[in-house]
Scaffold this motif. Structure first.
Motif, mmCIF file in Angstrom:
data_model
loop_
_atom_site.group_PDB
_atom_site.id
_atom_site.type_symbol
_atom_site.label_atom_id
_atom_site.label_comp_id
_atom_site.label_asym_id
_atom_site.label_seq_id
_atom_site.Cartn_x
_atom_site.Cartn_y
_atom_site.Cartn_z
ATOM 1 N N SER A 3 0.834 -1.199 0.000
ATOM 2 C CA SER A 3 0.000 0.000 0.000
ATOM 3 C C SER A 3 0.870 1.250 0.000
ATOM 4 O O SER A 3 2.061 1.214 0.328
ATOM 5 C CB SER A 3 -0.905 0.009 1.237
ATOM 6 O OG SER A 3 -0.125 0.255 2.410
ATOM 7 N N ASP A 5 0.670 3.749 2.100
ATOM 8 C CA ASP A 5 1.106 4.058 3.465
ATOM 9 C C ASP A 5 2.301 3.209 3.868
ATOM 10 O O ASP A 5 3.238 3.697 4.527
ATOM 11 C CB ASP A 5 -0.050 3.862 4.450
ATOM 12 C CG ASP A 5 -1.135 4.901 4.264
ATOM 13 O OD1 ASP A 5 -0.810 6.104 4.294
ATOM 14 O OD2 ASP A 5 -2.306 4.532 4.072
ATOM 15 N N GLN A 272 -0.811 2.430 -6.066
ATOM 16 C CA GLN A 272 -1.024 3.872 -6.231
ATOM 17 C C GLN A 272 -1.108 4.197 -7.713
ATOM 18 O O GLN A 272 -0.652 3.446 -8.565
ATOM 19 C CB GLN A 272 0.134 4.659 -5.596
ATOM 20 C CG GLN A 272 1.482 4.400 -6.268
ATOM 21 C CD GLN A 272 2.634 5.113 -5.608
ATOM 22 O OE1 GLN A 272 2.579 5.468 -4.447
ATOM 23 N NE2 GLN A 272 3.705 5.327 -6.361
ATOM 24 N N THR A 338 -4.313 4.059 -4.050
ATOM 25 C CA THR A 338 -4.278 5.458 -3.633
ATOM 26 C C THR A 338 -4.023 6.298 -4.873
ATOM 27 O O THR A 338 -3.114 6.009 -5.649
ATOM 28 C CB THR A 338 -3.168 5.701 -2.593
ATOM 29 O OG1 THR A 338 -3.484 4.981 -1.402
ATOM 30 C CG2 THR A 338 -3.042 7.180 -2.256
ATOM 31 N N ARG A 378 -7.179 8.163 -0.811
ATOM 32 C CA ARG A 378 -7.081 6.728 -0.554
ATOM 33 C C ARG A 378 -8.342 6.030 -1.050
ATOM 34 O O ARG A 378 -9.398 6.644 -1.161
ATOM 35 C CB ARG A 378 -6.844 6.483 0.939
ATOM 36 C CG ARG A 378 -5.433 6.905 1.363
ATOM 37 C CD ARG A 378 -5.247 6.823 2.867
ATOM 38 N NE ARG A 378 -3.849 7.067 3.225
ATOM 39 C CZ ARG A 378 -3.279 8.260 3.281
ATOM 40 N NH1 ARG A 378 -3.978 9.336 2.984
ATOM 41 N NH2 ARG A 378 -2.011 8.380 3.631
#
Length: 395
Positions: A3, A5, A272, A338, A378
């Motif tokens: 991810s 993050d 992303q 994202t 997100r």
């Protein structure tokens, strides 16, 4: 694939410290201060007049005097004089040292000058129009703390305390590399199957804002050429920023080459858009960080600002400011990714709004000139509403 993050946290976990160096004062603009700066004397260093007018001793006003013979004129840069008696005054200019035996300055506008006398037209306040010695800072006071960006304001403070040279955080030595047989120099006329180099020049311009002047290098899609060149670059640089060569094409050699050169992969591929193929790694032998961005212009530009800039701030001890903006329209992100959506920000009634920019995807270089940053959205099933507050990444 990890991810956004997770990827961001992993990049932030691999910071560097490049040490400290001393530079000339005028070369320190934009750099990060590495030492506390102390007042070398009181500020101001003397009782200073803040107006053009006359300097008097207020006791004369208390005794009812309103007419004062003028016994001199004081300008900025003159040594301190002494008022001979409370019955007299001195003309005084802004910035001049208030004479001994004087404690009040009256502006010319509140006086009448005639026949060598100054006549006070209204009763002043004791001590008015005087910037008292040490009222801003006393000797030894810390005026500037380290770990702050040096701007024009800091230059003024540094000059005032006599810092002709300044201790600053060292900046990384950076090499920006593009790959691809389709790329030609800006000065060339490309053939139908070619395009001019742009990513490395965009990164060069972006790095210049951080006072970093990188080496620029272009490599053809040849595995041995890439391997030989990057071997040398790893030895000579603290950071490598690559553009291209990290997707799944047959000529995307970067991940394989990095592994062969002992660069440890921290991650490859992030959930992303743009920039899914982003590759990040570290060569521990030379402590070189490798940011390998996808070759599409928007991908490179977005990933530089999303990852590299906050990472650089943390390395230099700076706080990367978290910013938020208000969406001025509905946006949907129901993909498992994202999204970094290009926006143009504007102020309205004291609030910062963001208008999403329509673009043609990660290859739409022209769209970058229409935006001033990205909003980070997100994944979620419900739409981002008009008026919703979202994270903003300036670019």
């Amino acid at each position: 694939m990890i991810s956004f993050d997770e990827a961001f946290d992993k990049v932030m976990q691999h910071t560097q410290d490049w040490g400290i160096e001393t530079v000339d004062l005028l070369e320190s603009t934009g750099r990060v201060l590495a030492e506390p700066v102390l007042a070398d004397r009181d500020f101001p260093p003397f009782d200073r007049s803040t107006r053009d007018g006359i300097a008097i001793n207020f006791t004369a006003i208390e005794k009812g005097r309103s007419t004062f013979p003028i016994e001199g004129v004081l300008s900025a840069g003159m040594p301190q004089k002494t008022l001979s008696s409370s019955e007299f005054c001195c003309e005084i200019m802004t910035g001049a040292v208030v004479p001994q035996n004087a404690d009040t300055v009256i502006m010319y506008e509140q006086t009448t000058l005639e026949n060598g006398n100054a006549i006070v037209k209204s009763i002043p306040k004791k001590g008015q129009n005087i910037h008292k010695k040490g009222s801003d800072a006393s000797t030894g006071t810390v005026l500037l703390q380290p770990d702050r960006r040096i701007t024009a304001a800091e230059i003024g403070v540094l000059a005032t305390v006599g810092k002709s040279s300044v201790s600053v955080k060292k900046l990384p030595k950076v090499c920006v590399i593009s790959t691809g047989n389709e790329l030609v120099d800006v000065s060339e006329i490309p053939l139908p199957h070619q395009i001019r180099k742009s990513n490395t020049l965009s990164l060069h311009a972006a790095l210049s804002k951080e006072c970093i002047v990188p080496e620029l290098l272009h490599l053809a899609d040849d595995k041995k050429v890439i391997q030989d060149s990057i071997t040398k670059v790893l030895q000579e640089n603290d950071v490598i920023l690559l553009s291209g060569g990290v997707s799944k094409g047959k000529f995307d050699f970067i991940p394989e080459v990095m592994e062969s050169l002992g660069v440890k992969k921290i991650f490859h591929r992030v959930a992303q858009r743009p920039g899914k193929p982003f590759w990040f790694g570290v060569q521990k032998e030379h402590n070189t960080q490798v940011f390998s961005f996808p070759g599409n212009p928007v991908s490179t530009f977005a990933n530089y600002h999303v990852y590299f800039v906050p990472w650089l701030y943390r390395c230099l001890g700076l706080n990367y400011p978290k910013k938020e903006v208000i969406l001025d329209q509905v946006v949907l992100n129901d993909l498992p990714l994202t999204r970094f959506v290009q926006v143009k920000t504007y102020l309205e009634k004291g609030k910062l709004f963001a208008k999403p920019i329509e673009d043609g995807g990660s290859g739409d270089l022209a769209s970058l000139s229409k935006s001033d940053g990205f909003v980070c959205l997100r994944p979620r099933q419900q739409k981002y509403k008009k008026g919703e507050l979202v994270s903003y990444i300036p670019a």
